[in-house]
Design a protein around this motif. Structure first.
Motif, short mmCIF file in Angstrom:
data_model
loop_
_atom_site.label_atom_id
_atom_site.label_comp_id
_atom_site.label_asym_id
_atom_site.label_seq_id
_atom_site.Cartn_x
_atom_site.Cartn_y
_atom_site.Cartn_z
N GLY A 157 0.82 -1.21 0.00
CA GLY A 157 0.00 0.00 0.00
C GLY A 157 0.85 1.26 0.00
O GLY A 157 1.63 1.49 0.93
N GLY A 158 0.72 2.07 -1.05
CA GLY A 158 1.45 3.33 -1.11
C GLY A 158 2.95 3.15 -1.18
O GLY A 158 3.70 3.95 -0.61
N PHE A 186 -2.17 -4.21 -4.61
CA PHE A 186 -1.46 -2.95 -4.40
C PHE A 186 -2.20 -1.82 -5.11
O PHE A 186 -3.09 -2.05 -5.94
CB PHE A 186 -0.01 -3.04 -4.90
N ASP A 187 -1.82 -0.60 -4.78
CA ASP A 187 -2.40 0.57 -5.43
C ASP A 187 -1.41 1.15 -6.41
O ASP A 187 -0.20 1.05 -6.22
CB ASP A 187 -2.83 1.62 -4.39
N CYS A 263 -6.16 6.81 -9.96
CA CYS A 263 -5.70 5.93 -8.89
C CYS A 263 -6.51 4.64 -8.90
O CYS A 263 -7.74 4.68 -8.94
CB CYS A 263 -5.84 6.64 -7.55
N ALA A 264 -5.83 3.52 -8.84
CA ALA A 264 -6.52 2.23 -8.91
C ALA A 264 -5.94 1.23 -7.93
O ALA A 264 -4.77 1.32 -7.54
CB ALA A 264 -6.43 1.67 -10.33
N MET A 265 -6.76 0.27 -7.55
CA MET A 265 -6.32 -0.89 -6.79
C MET A 265 -6.16 -2.03 -7.79
O MET A 265 -6.96 -2.18 -8.71
CB MET A 265 -7.34 -1.28 -5.72
#
Length: 280
Positions: A157-158, A186-187, A263-265
């Motif tokens: 994450g990030g 993940f993003d 922004c996407a997952m």
């Protein structure tokens, strides 16, 4: 009175305070979407001026909560399928996911740079199923420390947006070579999203780190061009399913972000080569 823990400023490690604050802030709302009492506790033990974050990150706070909600959901679904799964939290920072999803059977590894793990040690102790690894994720000698009994899931994450595309690509290929089969969640930010994050989040939030470089990805499907073992299972906007109860300004910003794919997952799977599968 217990002495508070000081944080090194002007580094990538400082950014770990952003999602931590976001979860703590959400928890203290009258009707929170996410409850993270550990985040509230840690914030209270840290010697850091959060005033710039509080003043500038009201919009981003919803995004950090959304990312945690999506990650929790993904991890819970994974361990429902694989109760004795191994989960590796890449670039864990001061993340608290384990405390929210632990089923009493899985293995969970927290991976981050030595300074970050040393900071985490002020708040957490390792156990038989919850262990820390002090290493850059790019230094893949840590692979040897991972014990896999059932499915293997990597969370990030990030994290990946701070590195270059070639570094991420090489890392995924090394994971495929060593572990053969696993899942990633993940993003990612598009190139436009990278510019926005650097200006609106890092700079306005008072982060003193470098604003250069980083990985912006678009489209997500292009990941499959890196290696035939990489398969994108699912991708969706970070704001998916979390617009209820948030300010109108966030809803409008999210709608624009979704339209532009900012922004996407990403749920990605690494599996054996197609040619190998045909021969088995």
């Amino acid at each position: 009175m217990t002495q508070k823990i000081r944080i090194k400023t002007g580094t990538v490690e400082e950014t770990l305070l952003l999602p931590l604050w976001g979860r703590a802030y959400e928890t203290q709302k009258s009707d929170p979407q996410l409850v993270d009492e550990n985040a509230v506790k840690i914030i209270g033990q840290i010697d850091y001026d959060f005033s710039d974050i509080e003043k500038t990150q009201a919009m981003s706070q919803h995004g950090w909560v959304a990312r945690s909600l999506h990650t929790d959901k993904m991890a819970l679904e994974f361990i429902e399928k694989y109760p004795e799964a191994t989960i590796v939290n890449i670039g864990c920072g001061l993340d608290t996911t384990f405390s929210r999803i632990d089923n009493g059977r899985m293995m969970y590894y927290e991976l981050d740079l030595p300074d970050v793990i040393a900071l985490r040690n002020n708040f957490y102790e390792d156990s038989d199923r919850h262990k820390s690894i002090a290493s850059s994720f790019l230094d893949t000698r840590w692979f040897e420390q991972i014990r896999v009994r059932d499915g293997l899931l990597f969370l990030a994450g990030g994290v990946f947006c701070y590195f270059e595309e070639k570094q991420i690509k090489d890392f995924f290929i090394k994971v495929a070579d060593y572990f053969k089969q696993c899942d990633f969640f993940f993003d990612v930010l598009s190139p436009m999203g990278m510019k926005f994050a650097k200006k609106q989040v890092l700079k306005k939030g008072g982060m003193g780190m470098s604003m250069e470089g980083g990985w912006g990805l678009k489209p997500v499907s292009s990941l499959e061009n890196w290696d035939e073992r990489i398969k994108v299972i699912d991708t969706f906007s970070m704001s998916k399913g979390i617009k209820k109860g948030v300010p109108l300004s966030f809803k409008l910003m999210s709608a624009i972000s979704d339209m532009l794919g900012v922004c996407a997952m990403v749920h990605m799977r690494i599996q054996t080569r197609i040619s190998q599968e045909k021969n088995t």
